[in-house]
Design a protein around this motif. Structure first.
Motif, PDB file in Angstrom:
ATOM      1  N   GLY A 155       0.843  -1.198   0.000  1.00 39.70           N
ATOM      2  CA  GLY A 155       0.000   0.000   0.000  1.00 39.70           C
ATOM      3  C   GLY A 155       0.875   1.242   0.000  1.00 39.70           C
ATOM      4  O   GLY A 155       1.625   1.493  -0.950  1.00 39.70           O
ATOM      5  N   VAL A 156       0.818   1.982   1.105  1.00 41.14           N
ATOM      6  CA  VAL A 156       1.597   3.215   1.259  1.00 41.14           C
ATOM      7  C   VAL A 156       3.092   2.989   0.989  1.00 41.14           C
ATOM      8  O   VAL A 156       3.763   3.869   0.438  1.00 41.14           O
ATOM      9  N   TYR A 157       3.610   1.824   1.356  1.00 43.59           N
ATOM     10  CA  TYR A 157       5.047   1.563   1.204  1.00 43.59           C
ATOM     11  C   TYR A 157       5.477   1.227  -0.224  1.00 43.59           C
ATOM     12  O   TYR A 157       6.676   1.101  -0.496  1.00 43.59           O
ATOM     13  N   GLY A 158       4.505   1.039  -1.128  1.00 36.95           N
ATOM     14  CA  GLY A 158       4.791   1.032  -2.565  1.00 36.95           C
ATOM     15  C   GLY A 158       5.504  -0.181  -3.154  1.00 36.95           C
ATOM     16  O   GLY A 158       6.034  -0.109  -4.272  1.00 36.95           O
ATOM     17  N   TYR A 159       5.500  -1.314  -2.462  1.00 37.23           N
ATOM     18  CA  TYR A 159       6.184  -2.504  -3.006  1.00 37.23           C
ATOM     19  C   TYR A 159       5.377  -3.054  -4.190  1.00 37.23           C
ATOM     20  O   TYR A 159       4.169  -3.211  -4.083  1.00 37.23           O
ATOM     21  N   PRO A 160       6.026  -3.363  -5.325  1.00 37.80           N
ATOM     22  CA  PRO A 160       5.285  -3.928  -6.461  1.00 37.80           C
ATOM     23  C   PRO A 160       4.559  -5.221  -6.055  1.00 37.80           C
ATOM     24  O   PRO A 160       5.154  -6.105  -5.437  1.00 37.80           O
ATOM     25  N   LYS A 161       3.296  -5.290  -6.412  1.00 42.08           N
ATOM     26  CA  LYS A 161       2.433  -6.344  -5.858  1.00 42.08           C
ATOM     27  C   LYS A 161       2.848  -7.749  -6.282  1.00 42.08           C
ATOM     28  O   LYS A 161       2.826  -8.679  -5.478  1.00 42.08           O
ATOM     29  N   ASP A 162       3.228  -7.902  -7.542  1.00 41.68           N
ATOM     30  CA  ASP A 162       3.575  -9.223  -8.039  1.00 41.68           C
ATOM     31  C   ASP A 162       4.775  -9.797  -7.284  1.00 41.68           C
ATOM     32  O   ASP A 162       4.751 -10.936  -6.799  1.00 41.68           O
ATOM     33  N   GLU A 163       5.806  -8.992  -7.169  1.00 42.52           N
ATOM     34  CA  GLU A 163       7.035  -9.419  -6.488  1.00 42.52           C
ATOM     35  C   GLU A 163       6.786  -9.645  -4.989  1.00 42.52           C
ATOM     36  O   GLU A 163       7.290 -10.604  -4.392  1.00 42.52           O
ATOM     37  N   ALA A 164       5.992  -8.775  -4.388  1.00 40.92           N
ATOM     38  CA  ALA A 164       5.689  -8.929  -2.964  1.00 40.92           C
ATOM     39  C   ALA A 164       4.930 -10.238  -2.715  1.00 40.92           C
ATOM     40  O   ALA A 164       5.173 -10.927  -1.717  1.00 40.92           O
ATOM     41  N   CYS A 165       4.059 -10.590  -3.636  1.00 40.87           N
ATOM     42  CA  CYS A 165       3.282 -11.831  -3.502  1.00 40.87           C
ATOM     43  C   CYS A 165       4.189 -13.054  -3.609  1.00 40.87           C
ATOM     44  O   CYS A 165       4.071 -13.999  -2.815  1.00 40.87           O
ATOM     45  N   ARG A 166       5.098 -13.052  -4.570  1.00 43.25           N
ATOM     46  CA  ARG A 166       6.057 -14.160  -4.688  1.00 43.25           C
ATOM     47  C   ARG A 166       6.825 -14.354  -3.394  1.00 43.25           C
ATOM     48  O   ARG A 166       7.045 -15.474  -2.941  1.00 43.25           O
ATOM     49  N   ILE A 167       7.276 -13.252  -2.818  1.00 47.95           N
ATOM     50  CA  ILE A 167       8.071 -13.325  -1.583  1.00 47.95           C
ATOM     51  C   ILE A 167       7.219 -13.860  -0.433  1.00 47.95           C
ATOM     52  O   ILE A 167       7.659 -14.733   0.328  1.00 47.95           O
ATOM     53  N   ALA A 168       5.996 -13.359  -0.324  1.00 50.50           N
ATOM     54  CA  ALA A 168       5.103 -13.816   0.751  1.00 50.50           C
ATOM     55  C   ALA A 168       4.902 -15.328   0.654  1.00 50.50           C
ATOM     56  O   ALA A 168       5.103 -16.061   1.641  1.00 50.50           O
ATOM     57  N   LEU A 169       4.536 -15.808  -0.527  1.00 50.90           N
ATOM     58  CA  LEU A 169       4.241 -17.236  -0.678  1.00 50.90           C
ATOM     59  C   LEU A 169       5.481 -18.091  -0.474  1.00 50.90           C
ATOM     60  O   LEU A 169       5.447 -19.083   0.264  1.00 50.90           O
ATOM     61  N   SER A 170       6.591 -17.701  -1.089  1.00 58.69           N
ATOM     62  CA  SER A 170       7.776 -18.568  -0.985  1.00 58.69           C
ATOM     63  C   SER A 170       8.302 -18.599   0.446  1.00 58.69           C
ATOM     64  O   SER A 170       8.724 -19.648   0.936  1.00 58.69           O
TER      65      SER A 170
END
Ligand code: AR6
Length: 178
Positions: free
Chosen positions: A127-142
């Motif tokens: 959100g406010v911190y602006g992390y690209p969603k696709d990459e953030a999702c990969r990191i969360a899942l892995s």
């Protein structure tokens, strides 16, 4: 013996909605280093939990990006809130990926130490911190899959996405893993 990946995937749920409504042992808060509340999901969690949450947060002494600290859930249905400041995204060359990884890893570690059997995550930093969603999702899942594998710790993990874009991104990535 390590746990089977398909068993782990059966315990990962992707849903749209408001994380403050979740009936789980712990919800994770995308906080800032003060741990004293803010906007976005942080504001929503503090509003729903009531003023006692801020009182307890004042005793924690803040947290570095990637660290995590646990409090009670107060008026929430969740027993605990795990507070973790994610990274502010500044182009990707400032350790943002490993800080985000740490946020997920340390949240899971606290869930394990506190004997949680279910946990809900928002899309930290997107959100406010602006992390690209696709990459953030990969990191969360892995990170979460790896934690469950290595620690032999299988619990129900809910990703609760507030916006359509994040929901679509998570659905896509989980499907690719199955
Ligand atoms: N339930 C689930 N997800 C939500 C909710 C909700 N009720 N509300 C928003 N989101 P953000 P950050 C989603 O900005 O990027 C705060 O002020 C939102 O759509 O809340 O980590 C803190 O104090 C987005 O996808 O957190 C920090 O200063 C995701 O939650 C700063 O924002 C994260 O968005 C942290 O920024």
């Amino acid at each position: 013996m390590s746990v089977n990946k398909s068993t782990i995937l059966q315990h990962i749920y992707i849903q749209k909605g408001d994380i403050t409504k979740m009936e789980v042992d712990a919800i994770v808060n995308a906080a800032n280093p003060s741990l004293l509340g803010g906007g976005g999901v942080d504001g929503a969690i503090h509003r729903a939990a009531g003023p006692q949450l801020l009182e307890e947060c004042r005793t924690l002494g803040g947290a570095q990006p990637g660290e995590a600290k646990i409090t009670k859930g107060y008026r929430l249905k969740a027993k605990y809130v795990i507070h973790t400041p994610g990274p502010v995204y500044r182009g990707g060359k400032y350790n943002e990926a490993s800080i985000l990884q740490n946020s997920y890893y340390n949240s899971m570690r606290l869930a394990k130490e506190n004997h949680c059997t279910s946990i809900a995550f928002p899309a930290i930093s997107t959100g406010v911190y602006g992390y690209p969603k696709d990459e953030a999702c990969r990191i969360a899942l892995s990170t979460i899959i790896e934690f469950m594998e290595k620690e032999n710790f299988i619990i129900d993990v809910y990703f609760v996405l507030f916006d359509d874009e994040n929901y679509a991104v998570y659905k896509k990535h989980v499907q690719e893993l199955s």
